[in-house]
Scaffold this active site. Structure first.
Site, PDB file in Angstrom:
ATOM      1  N   PRO A 282       0.863  -1.204  -0.123  1.00  0.00           N
ATOM      2  CG  PRO A 282      -0.002  -0.726   2.023  1.00  0.00           C
ATOM      3  CD  PRO A 282       0.795  -1.833   1.135  1.00  0.00           C
TER       4      PRO A 282
ATOM      5  CE1 TYR B 153      -2.747   9.970 -13.275  1.00  0.00           C
ATOM      6  CE2 TYR B 153      -2.543  11.102 -10.963  1.00  0.00           C
ATOM      7  CZ  TYR B 153      -1.791  10.252 -11.906  1.00  0.00           C
ATOM      8  OH  TYR B 153      -0.544   9.910 -11.838  1.00  0.00           O
TER       9      TYR B 153
ATOM     10  CB  CYS C  81       2.392  30.322 -17.943  1.00  0.00           C
ATOM     11  SG  CYS C  81       2.689  31.712 -17.218  1.00  0.00           S
TER      12      CYS C  81
HETATM   13  N1  LLP Z   1       3.218  -1.482  -5.853  1.00  0.00           N
HETATM   14  C1  LLP Z   1       3.293  -1.239  -7.332  1.00  0.00           C
HETATM   15  C2  LLP Z   1       4.139  -2.005  -8.093  1.00  0.00           C
HETATM   16  C3  LLP Z   1       2.858   0.006  -7.958  1.00  0.00           C
HETATM   17  O1  LLP Z   1       2.997   0.197  -9.182  1.00  0.00           O
HETATM   18  C4  LLP Z   1       2.275   0.989  -7.113  1.00  0.00           C
HETATM   19  C5  LLP Z   1       1.758   2.290  -7.453  1.00  0.00           C
HETATM   20  C6  LLP Z   1       1.792   0.687  -5.745  1.00  0.00           C
HETATM   21  C7  LLP Z   1       2.473  -0.670  -5.214  1.00  0.00           C
HETATM   22  C8  LLP Z   1       1.051   1.334  -4.688  1.00  0.00           C
HETATM   23  O2  LLP Z   1      -0.128   1.729  -5.421  1.00  0.00           O
HETATM   24  P1  LLP Z   1      -1.048   2.400  -4.159  1.00  0.00           P
HETATM   25  O3  LLP Z   1      -1.281   1.610  -2.941  1.00  0.00           O
HETATM   26  O4  LLP Z   1      -0.535   3.707  -3.928  1.00  0.00           O
HETATM   27  O5  LLP Z   1      -2.407   2.579  -5.230  1.00  0.00           O
HETATM   28  N2  LLP Z   1       0.122   8.874  -9.529  1.00  0.00           N
HETATM   29  C9  LLP Z   1      -0.898   8.110  -9.501  1.00  0.00           C
HETATM   30  C10 LLP Z   1      -0.776   6.842  -8.786  1.00  0.00           C
HETATM   31  C11 LLP Z   1       0.298   5.722  -9.631  1.00  0.00           C
HETATM   32  C12 LLP Z   1       0.737   4.534  -9.063  1.00  0.00           C
HETATM   33  C13 LLP Z   1       1.632   3.800  -9.477  1.00  0.00           C
HETATM   34  N3  LLP Z   1       2.017   2.654  -8.880  1.00  0.00           N
HETATM   35  C14 LLP Z   1      -1.832   8.629  -8.645  1.00  0.00           C
HETATM   36  O6  LLP Z   1      -1.432   9.858  -8.148  1.00  0.00           O
HETATM   37  O7  LLP Z   1      -3.003   8.366  -8.502  1.00  0.00           O
END
Ligand code: LLP
Length: 442
Positions: free
Chosen positions: A300, A343, A370
């Site tokens: 997470p 997004y 800008c």
């Molecule tokens: N493990 C892997 C291999 C990942 O690629 C990611 C997120 C996570 C864990 C953690 O995922 P989470 O629990 O945070 O959902 N910038 C985007 C999110 C990109 C996520 C990339 N990988 C946003 O702001 O929504």
């Protein structure tokens, strides 16, 4: 008249509350004082809430029969202080680049609890990971197998590895944060024969201790069923691999993706239930196939830090356009919160110095770049914002600071941790000197 979709009052998380002055308080610190003392824009992190979330994952993702590990996905938010906190809370750490690995090592994070990811790791990054003896390298593709083997051979080290696979699960989330459709760039497909060749190769390697698989179906997922389906598919695959390749799958890393509340309509799953059910599902499937329980990991990121973060801005002008839109100009920008423009993310906001007042209209909070797309919060109901008000945008703890930039040469804001009436700066505000520090003048 305020429209329905503009949402309710900003939801308060963790230690957030409204104090007797009608100000937003976080970690028993008055946000108006924080804005005055540290300046704005400012990222404020509720330390107690981060620790509480770590603890929730640790205690809920536990089972007497199965070995488990909770790995914090550091891409969501990483600084030296955060590494220290994660270490104290007993979680492991997922890093995805040399920079994240360097930060973790500099913070004294135990290397054996680091999981090294990346779909195109450089030789330098792999060497750094292998030399520092990280706990696992997650191999993304065939090319990396040779690279890792060669590095290990040359420095005579053996490394534990997982193979990232793509199980082709449809996670219902934003297109940019889906990771396992059949054209995703991540991992090797479980449907490809070549993946079995890679597994055989890993299994016979002298230098790699092949432990099992990693896969991550996407981010900001609210459908519980997606997580269970993921386990079904991965356990079927593990069984298939055992039969076809004679390999025992000892570890299964199921990635992250646990959906988080940002605004009305986001309904996060009950984590306690979900995590317990996930482990039960692994056990059921293992029993069905008569295979031993693998060690199960999750990663997470957002679900640990998102709600713990609040960004504070100071209002400059408030402008009503000829077309009738109300803009609040704040001293931050898409540089400190890219998620709205990238997004179409929706956030909640409030006027931190007048939390009890009723909204008079709908506003768009925009920044200083800008760029017409420089929107921080769209269509939010607020009480007559005016110059010098402090705007608080909630749930900015994940993928805000970590995705920030210097577009228009704006210095990045500082980060403060707040707890029990005390604040401490964990990242300093960038200065103009920082902005030019790598420029070279001819
Ligand atoms: N493990 C892997 C291999 C990942 O690629 C990611 C997120 C996570 C864990 C953690 O995922 P989470 O629990 O945070 O959902 N910038 C985007 C999110 C990109 C996520 C990339 N990988 C946003 O702001 O929504």
């Amino acid at each position: 008249m305020i429209s329905e979709e503009s949402g309710d009052l900003m939801k308060l998380f963790g230690t957030m509350k409204i104090n007797e002055k009608g100000h937003l308080e976080i970690g028993k610190c008055d946000s108006v004082d924080l804005a005055r003392d540290y300046g704005t824009p400012l990222y404020v992190m509720d330390e107690e809430l981060i620790r509480e979330r770590c603890n929730l994952f640790k205690t809920s993702f536990r089972d007497d029969d199965i070995e488990t590990d909770v790995i914090y996905a550091s891409k969501a938010f990483l600084t030296l202080a955060m590494c220290k906190l994660i270490k104290e809370e007993g979680l492991s750490l997922d890093v995805v680049s040399g920079g994240e690995l360097y930060t973790a090592l500099k913070a004294g994070f135990p290397a054996h609890r680091i999981y090294m990811h990346g779909n195109n790791k450089t030789i330098e990054e792999l060497s750094m990971a292998i030399k520092s003896e990280v706990g696992r390298i997650i191999i993304d593709n065939r090319y990396e197998v040779d690279l890792i083997e060669n590095i290990c051979k040359s420095i005579k080290k053996k490394i534990k590895v997982l193979l990232r696979v793509n199980p082709g699960i449809e996670a219902h989330t934003h297109e940019y944060i889906k990771t396992t459709n059949n054209n995703s760039k991540f991992g090797e497909s479980i449907f490809s024969d070549d993946t079995f060749n890679i597994i055989n190769r890993l299994n016979s390697s002298e230098y790699m201790d092949f432990k099992g698989f990693h896969s991550h179906i996407g981010s900001q997922i609210f459908q519980e069923e997606s997580f269970y389906e993921h386990i079904n598919v991965m356990m079927d695959f593990a069984n298939n691999v055992s039969e076809r390749c004679g390999v025992v799958i000892r570890e299964l890393n199921l990635g992250g993706g646990f959906g988080t509340y940002y605004s009305k309509g986001d309904i996060p799953v009950d984590l306690n239930n979900l995590l317990c059910n996930m482990l039960n599902r692994v056990k059921e499937k293992a029993k069905e196939f008569g295979i031993s329980y693998p060690k199960v990991m999750i990663e997470p990121g957002r679900a640990i830090v998102a709600n713990a973060g609040t960004t504070l801005y100071r209002v400059g002008s408030v402008k009503r356009t000829y077309g009738g839109r109300n803009y609040i100009f704040v001293d931050g920008s898409m540089n400190d919160n890219l998620r709205t423009s990238l997004y179409g993310a929706q956030y909640e906001a409030a006027i931190a110095n007048r939390m009890n007042e009723e909204a008079d209209d709908i506003y768009t909070i925009t920044g200083r770049c800008c760029e017409s797309g420089d929107i921080i919060v769209r269509n939010i109901a607020l009480p007559n914002p005016k110059n010098e008000d402090i705007i608080a945008v909630s749930s900015t703890g994940a993928y805000n600071y970590s995705m920030s930039s210097n577009y228009n040469r704006l210095p990045r804001p500082p980060v403060v941790f707040v707890k029990n009436g005390k604040s401490r700066c964990v990242v300093k505000r960038e200065t103009y000197e920082d902005i030019i520090r790598n420029d070279v003048c001819f």
